[in-house]
Scaffold this motif. Structure first.
Motif, PDB file in Angstrom:
ATOM      1  N   UNK A  83       0.828  -1.258   0.085  1.00 51.74           N
ATOM      2  CA  UNK A  83      -0.104  -0.017  -0.166  1.00 51.74           C
ATOM      3  C   UNK A  83       0.740   1.226   0.016  1.00 51.74           C
ATOM      4  N   UNK A  84       2.102   1.139   0.017  1.00 54.34           N
ATOM      5  CA  UNK A  84       3.003   2.253  -0.091  1.00 54.34           C
ATOM      6  C   UNK A  84       3.444   2.609  -1.384  1.00 54.34           C
ATOM      7  N   UNK A  85       3.846   3.744  -1.679  1.00 54.41           N
ATOM      8  CA  UNK A  85       4.554   4.171  -3.065  1.00 54.41           C
ATOM      9  C   UNK A  85       5.937   3.827  -2.846  1.00 54.41           C
ATOM     10  N   UNK A  86       6.738   3.844  -4.132  1.00 52.82           N
ATOM     11  CA  UNK A  86       8.192   3.735  -4.035  1.00 52.82           C
ATOM     12  C   UNK A  86       8.944   4.749  -3.167  1.00 52.82           C
ATOM     13  N   UNK A  87       8.485   6.002  -3.274  1.00 48.63           N
ATOM     14  CA  UNK A  87       9.138   6.972  -2.435  1.00 48.63           C
ATOM     15  C   UNK A  87       8.860   6.908  -1.276  1.00 48.63           C
ATOM     16  N   UNK A  88       7.857   6.344  -0.623  1.00 46.09           N
ATOM     17  CA  UNK A  88       7.504   6.266   0.915  1.00 46.09           C
ATOM     18  C   UNK A  88       8.619   5.492   1.722  1.00 46.09           C
ATOM     19  N   UNK A  89       9.280   4.778   1.017  1.00 42.26           N
ATOM     20  CA  UNK A  89      10.262   4.019   1.640  1.00 42.26           C
ATOM     21  C   UNK A  89      11.364   4.792   2.164  1.00 42.26           C
ATOM     22  N   UNK A  90      11.446   6.140   1.764  1.00 40.60           N
ATOM     23  CA  UNK A  90      12.591   7.014   1.964  1.00 40.60           C
ATOM     24  C   UNK A  90      12.076   8.244   2.946  1.00 40.60           C
ATOM     25  N   UNK A  91      10.515   8.358   2.897  1.00 42.18           N
ATOM     26  CA  UNK A  91       9.890   9.530   3.458  1.00 42.18           C
ATOM     27  C   UNK A  91       8.816   9.088   4.647  1.00 42.18           C
ATOM     28  N   UNK A  92       8.283   7.856   4.581  1.00 41.51           N
ATOM     29  CA  UNK A  92       7.199   7.705   5.618  1.00 41.51           C
ATOM     30  C   UNK A  92       8.006   7.008   6.765  1.00 41.51           C
ATOM     31  N   UNK A  93       7.645   7.475   8.131  1.00 39.69           N
ATOM     32  CA  UNK A  93       8.198   6.863   9.261  1.00 39.69           C
ATOM     33  C   UNK A  93       8.445   5.367   9.202  1.00 39.69           C
ATOM     34  N   UNK A  94       9.806   5.125   9.630  1.00 37.20           N
ATOM     35  CA  UNK A  94      10.327   3.786   9.639  1.00 37.20           C
ATOM     36  C   UNK A  94       9.275   2.688  10.136  1.00 37.20           C
ATOM     37  N   UNK A  95       8.550   2.892  11.298  1.00 40.05           N
ATOM     38  CA  UNK A  95       7.731   1.941  11.989  1.00 40.05           C
ATOM     39  C   UNK A  95       6.569   1.836  10.965  1.00 40.05           C
ATOM     40  N   UNK A  96       5.975   2.571  10.212  1.00 37.70           N
ATOM     41  CA  UNK A  96       4.808   2.328   9.056  1.00 37.70           C
ATOM     42  C   UNK A  96       5.211   1.640   8.197  1.00 37.70           C
ATOM     43  N   UNK A  97       6.582   2.028   7.701  1.00 39.93           N
ATOM     44  CA  UNK A  97       7.114   1.308   6.552  1.00 39.93           C
ATOM     45  C   UNK A  97       7.388  -0.172   7.015  1.00 39.93           C
ATOM     46  N   UNK A  98       7.953  -0.429   8.187  1.00 42.92           N
ATOM     47  CA  UNK A  98       8.247  -1.780   8.726  1.00 42.92           C
ATOM     48  C   UNK A  98       6.974  -2.657   8.752  1.00 42.92           C
ATOM     49  N   UNK A  99       5.832  -1.950   9.178  1.00 41.08           N
ATOM     50  CA  UNK A  99       4.438  -2.714   9.654  1.00 41.08           C
ATOM     51  C   UNK A  99       3.926  -3.125   8.361  1.00 41.08           C
ATOM     52  N   UNK A 100       3.986  -2.307   7.365  1.00 39.78           N
ATOM     53  CA  UNK A 100       3.268  -2.425   6.135  1.00 39.78           C
ATOM     54  C   UNK A 100       3.917  -3.623   5.403  1.00 39.78           C
ATOM     55  N   UNK A 101       5.270  -3.781   5.579  1.00 41.20           N
ATOM     56  CA  UNK A 101       6.172  -4.616   4.640  1.00 41.20           C
ATOM     57  C   UNK A 101       5.899  -5.800   5.298  1.00 41.20           C
ATOM     58  N   UNK A 160       3.264  -7.116   7.160  1.00 43.68           N
ATOM     59  CA  UNK A 160       2.032  -7.352   6.499  1.00 43.68           C
ATOM     60  C   UNK A 160       1.944  -8.133   5.189  1.00 43.68           C
ATOM     61  N   UNK A 161       2.453  -7.437   4.407  1.00 41.31           N
ATOM     62  CA  UNK A 161       2.618  -8.152   2.982  1.00 41.31           C
ATOM     63  C   UNK A 161       3.442  -9.487   3.224  1.00 41.31           C
ATOM     64  N   UNK A 162       4.545  -9.534   3.873  1.00 43.05           N
ATOM     65  CA  UNK A 162       5.140 -10.688   3.871  1.00 43.05           C
ATOM     66  C   UNK A 162       4.543 -11.682   4.455  1.00 43.05           C
ATOM     67  N   UNK A 191      11.974  -8.554   6.400  1.00 46.03           N
ATOM     68  CA  UNK A 191      11.367  -9.598   5.444  1.00 46.03           C
ATOM     69  C   UNK A 191      11.849 -11.134   6.400  1.00 46.03           C
ATOM     70  N   UNK A 192      12.979 -11.124   6.750  1.00 47.75           N
ATOM     71  CA  UNK A 192      13.506 -12.052   7.285  1.00 47.75           C
ATOM     72  C   UNK A 192      12.951 -12.261   8.609  1.00 47.75           C
ATOM     73  N   UNK A 235      15.862 -14.176  -0.140  1.00 47.84           N
ATOM     74  CA  UNK A 235      15.151 -12.666  -0.003  1.00 47.84           C
ATOM     75  C   UNK A 235      15.672 -12.039  -1.333  1.00 47.84           C
ATOM     76  N   UNK A 236      15.202 -11.823  -2.407  1.00 46.45           N
ATOM     77  CA  UNK A 236      16.073 -11.321  -3.776  1.00 46.45           C
ATOM     78  C   UNK A 236      15.682  -9.894  -3.619  1.00 46.45           C
ATOM     79  N   UNK A 237      16.879  -8.819  -4.107  1.00 48.60           N
ATOM     80  CA  UNK A 237      17.168  -7.624  -3.991  1.00 48.60           C
ATOM     81  C   UNK A 237      17.177  -7.628  -5.748  1.00 48.60           C
TER      82      UNK A 237
END
Length: 264
Positions: free
Chosen positions: A176-194, A196-198, A224-225, A242-244
């Motif tokens: 539910x995030x945009x690509x740019x959000x990974x650098x702009x949204x609070x890290x706690x929110x990024x972690x939680x959403x990632x 959930x998807x995982x 992810x791990x 886990x592939x980058x």
């Protein structure tokens, strides 16, 4: 930047790779280069980068953004501003079915070209046990990408777009995030959403490989791990791949350069 022990056949010169970020985010380019730095590639590979200038979108979130970024980057490439003739390979670092992947070889036939999307599919398939029920899947950003990437996997694998997916493909799960959000949204929110998807990707079982479906996710493998440890347990989580896509792209184009030399 670089490492390894293989050379491209030009009198011991390193393989020259250009990472093309088709959005205008310098922060995202820096994140990708930082991820590649950790590969400890030595002197056999030399990596450079290009970031699309304005008016390319700062974040590629849909089909219109892909088209807009293509227009800006292709114009630079066609005008010689990217100096493609100075490279052996190029990686289109947008996790999408990006049109530049098929267009750039027409400008510079000598280039080995892939996108991080295509490179990640090849890598994931190679990491699974052959002829097994093991699966791989994609964790990505916005909802748009679920259909776009699912259709792209079918196209890349040569499957009928109206038919079933590969039996090894577990699907695409968005944060539910945009690509740019990974650098702009609070890290706690990024972690939680990632997380959930995982979690949604792993719950059906038999997933052995997770692909990070966004260049902006570079460096987030640990989230992810750690989620995998909660669901699968420590032992199974450590065996999860886990592939980058950017790292996969670097490894793949080096192989493509060598294959062109050996098989032509």
């Amino acid at each position: 930047m670089g490492g390894g022990s293989s050379y491209d056949g030009r009198s011991g010169q390193p393989t020259r790779i250009l990472i093309i970020n088709p959005n205008s985010s310098q922060e995202m380019t820096k994140g990708m280069l930082a991820a590649v730095e950790k590969m400890s590639l030595g002197d056999a590979i030399r990596v450079s980068s290009y970031t699309a200038p304005d008016p390319a979108p700062a974040s590629i979130n849909n089909g219109e953004d892909i088209e807009a970024s293509d227009k800006v980057v292709f114009a630079d490439a066609d005008a010689g501003k990217m100096r493609l003739d100075e490279y052996d390979a190029a990686i289109v670092a947008c996790y999408s079915v990006h049109t530049l992947v098929t267009k750039l070889p027409h400008l510079s036939p000598q280039l080995a070209v892939t996108g991080i999307f295509e490179a990640s599919i090849t890598t994931a398939q190679l990491l699974l046990r052959p002829h097994s029920s093991e699966k791989w899947g994609i964790v990505t950003t916005g909802k748009f990408w679920e259909d776009h990437l699912s259709a792209g996997v079918k196209s890349f694998l040569g499957l009928d777009k109206e038919g079933p997916n590969s039996s090894n493909f577990a699907g695409v799960f968005s944060t539910g995030l945009d690509a740019g959000d990974f650098h702009n949204v609070p890290q706690e929110e990024v972690d939680a959403k990632l997380r959930d998807a995982t979690r949604r990707l792993l719950q059906p079982g038999d997933v052995k490989c997770i692909v990070m479906g966004c260049a902006g996710m570079a460096g987030l493998e640990d989230i992810i791990r750690s989620t995998a440890r909660d669901i699968l347990g420590p032992e199974a989580a450590e065996k999860l791949y886990v592939v980058d896509g950017v790292k996969a792209g670097v490894l793949q184009v080096e192989q493509m350069v060598r294959s062109k030399q050996y098989f032509t």
